[in-house]
Write an enzyme that holds these catalytic residues in place. Sequence first.
Site, PDB file in Angstrom:
ATOM      1  N   LYS A   1       0.893  -1.103   0.021  1.00 14.92           N
ATOM      2  CA  LYS A   1       0.077   0.124   0.087  1.00 14.92           C
ATOM      3  C   LYS A   1       0.755   1.111   0.080  1.00 14.92           C
ATOM      4  O   LYS A   1       0.507   2.348  -0.752  1.00 14.92           O
ATOM      5  CB  LYS A   1      -0.860   0.101   1.452  1.00 14.92           C
ATOM      6  CG  LYS A   1      -1.487   1.450   1.451  1.00 14.92           C
ATOM      7  CD  LYS A   1      -2.470   1.478   2.809  1.00 14.92           C
ATOM      8  CE  LYS A   1      -1.608   1.826   3.915  1.00 14.92           C
ATOM      9  NZ  LYS A   1      -1.527   3.352   4.199  1.00 14.92           N
ATOM     10  N   ASN A   2       1.922   1.356   0.937  1.00 12.34           N
ATOM     11  CA  ASN A   2       2.786   2.596   1.066  1.00 12.34           C
ATOM     12  C   ASN A   2       3.491   2.841  -0.026  1.00 12.34           C
ATOM     13  O   ASN A   2       4.392   3.688  -0.196  1.00 12.34           O
ATOM     14  CB  ASN A   2       3.369   2.643   2.450  1.00 12.34           C
ATOM     15  CG  ASN A   2       2.495   2.514   3.570  1.00 12.34           C
ATOM     16  OD1 ASN A   2       1.358   2.907   3.384  1.00 12.34           O
ATOM     17  ND2 ASN A   2       2.963   2.652   4.928  1.00 12.34           N
TER      18      ASN A   2
ATOM     19  N   ARG B   1      -4.031  10.880   4.448  1.00  7.14           N
ATOM     20  CA  ARG B   1      -2.849  11.930   4.628  1.00  7.14           C
ATOM     21  C   ARG B   1      -1.963  11.676   3.370  1.00  7.14           C
ATOM     22  O   ARG B   1      -1.437  12.665   3.006  1.00  7.14           O
ATOM     23  CB  ARG B   1      -2.216  11.478   5.677  1.00  7.14           C
ATOM     24  CG  ARG B   1      -2.707  12.132   7.057  1.00  7.14           C
ATOM     25  CD  ARG B   1      -1.883  11.952   8.183  1.00  7.14           C
ATOM     26  NE  ARG B   1      -0.452  12.489   7.955  1.00  7.14           N
ATOM     27  CZ  ARG B   1      -0.034  13.668   8.306  1.00  7.14           C
ATOM     28  NH1 ARG B   1      -0.825  14.445   8.766  1.00  7.14           N
ATOM     29  NH2 ARG B   1       1.133  14.124   7.900  1.00  7.14           N
TER      30      ARG B   1
ATOM     31  N   CYS C   1      -5.294  13.758  12.949  1.00  4.76           N
ATOM     32  CA  CYS C   1      -5.165  12.461  12.416  1.00  4.76           C
ATOM     33  C   CYS C   1      -5.141  11.583  13.830  1.00  4.76           C
ATOM     34  O   CYS C   1      -4.765  11.945  14.730  1.00  4.76           O
ATOM     35  CB  CYS C   1      -3.903  12.290  11.780  1.00  4.76           C
ATOM     36  SG  CYS C   1      -3.321  10.641  11.663  1.00  4.76           S
TER      37      CYS C   1
ATOM     38  N   ARG D   1       0.957  14.674  13.480  1.00  6.91           N
ATOM     39  CA  ARG D   1       1.587  14.396  12.339  1.00  6.91           C
ATOM     40  C   ARG D   1       1.679  15.693  11.457  1.00  6.91           C
ATOM     41  O   ARG D   1       1.053  15.813  10.421  1.00  6.91           O
ATOM     42  CB  ARG D   1       0.795  13.528  11.556  1.00  6.91           C
ATOM     43  CG  ARG D   1       0.801  12.143  12.189  1.00  6.91           C
ATOM     44  CD  ARG D   1       0.153  10.872  11.711  1.00  6.91           C
ATOM     45  NE  ARG D   1       0.813  10.368  10.451  1.00  6.91           N
ATOM     46  CZ  ARG D   1       0.377   9.359   9.818  1.00  6.91           C
ATOM     47  NH1 ARG D   1      -0.887   8.868  10.109  1.00  6.91           N
ATOM     48  NH2 ARG D   1       1.063   8.830   8.789  1.00  6.91           N
TER      49      ARG D   1
ATOM     50  N   ASP E   1       4.343   0.497  12.175  1.00  8.45           N
ATOM     51  CA  ASP E   1       3.118  -0.186  11.428  1.00  8.45           C
ATOM     52  C   ASP E   1       2.954  -1.464  12.169  1.00  8.45           C
ATOM     53  O   ASP E   1       2.017  -2.368  11.489  1.00  8.45           O
ATOM     54  CB  ASP E   1       3.229  -0.043   9.973  1.00  8.45           C
ATOM     55  CG  ASP E   1       2.901   1.155   9.526  1.00  8.45           C
ATOM     56  OD1 ASP E   1       2.325   2.135  10.532  1.00  8.45           O
ATOM     57  OD2 ASP E   1       3.066   1.530   8.391  1.00  8.45           O
TER      58      ASP E   1
ATOM     59  N   ILE F   1       7.965   6.723  17.216  1.00  8.51           N
ATOM     60  CA  ILE F   1       7.894   7.424  15.972  1.00  8.51           C
ATOM     61  C   ILE F   1       6.521   8.118  15.873  1.00  8.51           C
ATOM     62  O   ILE F   1       6.490   9.438  15.530  1.00  8.51           O
ATOM     63  CB  ILE F   1       7.283   6.390  14.772  1.00  8.51           C
ATOM     64  CG1 ILE F   1       8.691   5.352  14.562  1.00  8.51           C
ATOM     65  CG2 ILE F   1       7.099   7.216  13.348  1.00  8.51           C
ATOM     66  CD1 ILE F   1       9.955   5.841  14.132  1.00  8.51           C
TER      67      ILE F   1
ATOM     68  N   ARG G   1      -9.227   0.065   4.034  1.00 10.35           N
ATOM     69  CA  ARG G   1      -8.160   1.002   3.672  1.00 10.35           C
ATOM     70  C   ARG G   1      -6.931   0.458   3.030  1.00 10.35           C
ATOM     71  O   ARG G   1      -6.329   1.034   2.189  1.00 10.35           O
ATOM     72  CB  ARG G   1      -7.965   2.069   4.600  1.00 10.35           C
ATOM     73  CG  ARG G   1      -9.164   3.204   4.648  1.00 10.35           C
ATOM     74  CD  ARG G   1      -8.591   4.460   5.842  1.00 10.35           C
ATOM     75  NE  ARG G   1      -7.502   5.015   5.025  1.00 10.35           N
ATOM     76  CZ  ARG G   1      -7.058   6.309   5.498  1.00 10.35           C
ATOM     77  NH1 ARG G   1      -7.554   6.458   6.613  1.00 10.35           N
ATOM     78  NH2 ARG G   1      -6.070   6.671   4.904  1.00 10.35           N
TER      79      ARG G   1
HETATM   80  C1  UD1 Z   1       4.302   6.704   6.493  1.00 12.08           C
HETATM   81  C2  UD1 Z   1       3.490   5.522   6.427  1.00 12.08           C
HETATM   82  C3  UD1 Z   1       2.863   5.027   7.519  1.00 12.08           C
HETATM   83  C4  UD1 Z   1       4.220   4.706   8.408  1.00 12.08           C
HETATM   84  C5  UD1 Z   1       5.087   5.754   8.741  1.00 12.08           C
HETATM   85  C6  UD1 Z   1       6.329   5.753   9.421  1.00 12.08           C
HETATM   86  C7  UD1 Z   1       2.301   6.052   4.176  1.00 12.08           C
HETATM   87  C8  UD1 Z   1       1.357   6.303   3.501  1.00 12.08           C
HETATM   88  N1  UD1 Z   1       2.460   5.962   5.610  1.00 12.08           N
HETATM   89  O1  UD1 Z   1       3.977   7.891   6.957  1.00 12.08           O
HETATM   90  O2  UD1 Z   1       2.161   3.960   7.394  1.00 12.08           O
HETATM   91  O3  UD1 Z   1       3.604   4.463   9.836  1.00 12.08           O
HETATM   92  O4  UD1 Z   1       5.443   6.272   7.362  1.00 12.08           O
HETATM   93  O5  UD1 Z   1       7.063   4.536   8.969  1.00 12.08           O
HETATM   94  O6  UD1 Z   1       3.846   5.682   3.592  1.00 12.08           O
HETATM   95  N2  UD1 Z   1       6.993  14.430  10.966  1.00 12.08           N
HETATM   96  C9  UD1 Z   1       7.117  15.871  11.447  1.00 12.08           C
HETATM   97  N3  UD1 Z   1       7.232  16.590  10.449  1.00 12.08           N
HETATM   98  C10 UD1 Z   1       6.943  16.066   8.956  1.00 12.08           C
HETATM   99  C11 UD1 Z   1       6.701  14.899   8.785  1.00 12.08           C
HETATM  100  C12 UD1 Z   1       6.679  14.114   9.634  1.00 12.08           C
HETATM  101  O7  UD1 Z   1       7.445  16.147  12.466  1.00 12.08           O
HETATM  102  O8  UD1 Z   1       6.732  17.090   8.011  1.00 12.08           O
HETATM  103  C13 UD1 Z   1       6.883  13.461  12.071  1.00 12.08           C
HETATM  104  C14 UD1 Z   1       5.579  12.972  11.955  1.00 12.08           C
HETATM  105  O9  UD1 Z   1       4.556  13.542  12.836  1.00 12.08           O
HETATM  106  C15 UD1 Z   1       5.843  11.464  12.768  1.00 12.08           C
HETATM  107  C16 UD1 Z   1       7.221  11.040  12.343  1.00 12.08           C
HETATM  108  O10 UD1 Z   1       7.653  12.320  11.547  1.00 12.08           O
HETATM  109  O11 UD1 Z   1       6.053  11.571  14.351  1.00 12.08           O
HETATM  110  C17 UD1 Z   1       7.089  10.042  11.239  1.00 12.08           C
HETATM  111  O12 UD1 Z   1       6.382  10.551  10.142  1.00 12.08           O
HETATM  112  P1  UD1 Z   1       6.677  10.017   8.656  1.00 12.08           P
HETATM  113  O13 UD1 Z   1       7.834   9.093   8.477  1.00 12.08           O
HETATM  114  O14 UD1 Z   1       6.571  11.404   7.789  1.00 12.08           O
HETATM  115  O15 UD1 Z   1       5.405   9.119   8.196  1.00 12.08           O
HETATM  116  P2  UD1 Z   1       4.306   9.159   7.162  1.00 12.08           P
HETATM  117  O16 UD1 Z   1       5.044   9.375   5.742  1.00 12.08           O
HETATM  118  O17 UD1 Z   1       3.442  10.276   7.427  1.00 12.08           O
END
Ligand code: UD1
Length: 426
Positions: A22-23, A100, A124, A129, A313, A335, A405
């Site tokens: 999915k991701n 998202r 969320c 996030r 995850d 995370i 989803r």
């Molecule tokens: C992706 C995955 C999700 C997985 C996550 C971590 C998808 C669609 N989703 O989510 O399933 O759980 O990676 O492996 O691929 N953060 C910030 N600022 C930012 C971006 C992120 O502070 O601009 C923080 C987030 O709040 C969170 C952490 O970084 O605490 C990890 O987020 P991120 O690695 O970006 O996860 P996603 O890409 O949202």
Amino acid sequence: MDRFLIRGGRPLHGEIPIGGAKNSALKLLVAGLLTSERLVLSNVPRIDDIATMRVLLAQHGITVEDVGGPGGVPGAGQVLSVGGDIANTEAPYDIVSKMRASILVLGPLLARAREARVSLPGGCAIGTRPVDLHLKGLEALGAEIRLEAGYIDARAPAGLIGARIVLPFASVGATENLLMAATLASGRTEIVNAAREPEIDDLVACLNAMGARVTGAGTGILVIDGVERLHGARHAVVSDRIECGTYACAVGIAGGDVRLVGGQVRHLRAVVRTLEEAGIEVVEEEDAMRVRRSGRLRGVDVMTEPYPGFPTDMQAQFMALFSVAEGASMMTETIFENRFMHVPELNRMGARINVHGSSAIIRGVDSLSGAQVMATDLRASFSLILAGLAASGETMLSRVYHLDRGYEAVERKLSGCGAVIERVSG
Ligand code: UD1
């Protein structure tokens, strides 16, 4: 709203096909924005998030066509052809708030159309996030960004310009957004402390097949030499390591012996280590990951980390597993904040879990009992199914839409191995 009725206590035997990730598939569909030629993706899972992404791309003017694939066979995946000219650069609130990952259109729209207006994702279920790293990175590439009325307004009238970006945290989404944007920027971009998840390697492989010049996948430093245009390509989505890990936990908690066909051990090292410490046997086969358990489960201490560490995850699923293990386990979530929403529901089934800040202590019990429980997010929902597979009596899981989803044909895949689980509509 659909529910799942589960009668626990049956070990699992047989095979479960593992689908495309999915991701990864979501980002690969978005990559279709970077070219007007057709990008043909195979092994795309049939899940609701993919359908939502198709709707989002359609309103940008990008068509996503079904071009075959063995229809209806779980795990076989669909083949989608993505492409077209960008007709609209706005990603509206109603779609972005639903999913998202929609934020990922920001970089590609900016790179190709030089402007984008994308709704802020907003609240969320698993923590706040923010998207600050996405925005700062795009600013470093020369974009002008304003936040207005709940929307991100981004412009790069003269096009994006390569830059060196150091991410303070290896965010998966920020890495992907910046990577896609940089493929069409002028000059060289370096993303330092880039995320190393296999889904990012998959995106890099697809972008390079489209004519991008990206090196360093999996190393933590991505180097992108911008090109003027990308072209069409064919790409098969990598296997879903989280789906594979989730079904490994199903075998772990229910007992039995199952081949997870298409599962790739090399993407699941930290998970496999934890399964083995918990008393579950994992064998790497040529086309599958085989999982067996006959003895008692043992508790393990685990901490979630960016890849190649233990994935957030998989956190909820392992907490279900540890609920019936011998001894105590500690799960530390580093995370996401607020990612223990499954705990009250597991406790209603007889688990003994206490949350202290970002850690949870799980004291193993001899057995769980079936109950009416409610899904709260994608992975948390599956932890309740796992608990239901091990529990005595019946478990009724409501709000199954969270599960739909991201997991394809759950009831078919599990019942094919002897579990008693059925979807109750209405
Ligand atoms: C992706 C995955 C999700 C997985 C996550 C971590 C998808 C669609 N989703 O989510 O399933 O759980 O990676 O492996 O691929 N953060 C910030 N600022 C930012 C971006 C992120 O502070 O601009 C923080 C987030 O709040 C969170 C952490 O970084 O605490 C990890 O987020 P991120 O690695 O970006 O996860 P996603 O890409 O949202």
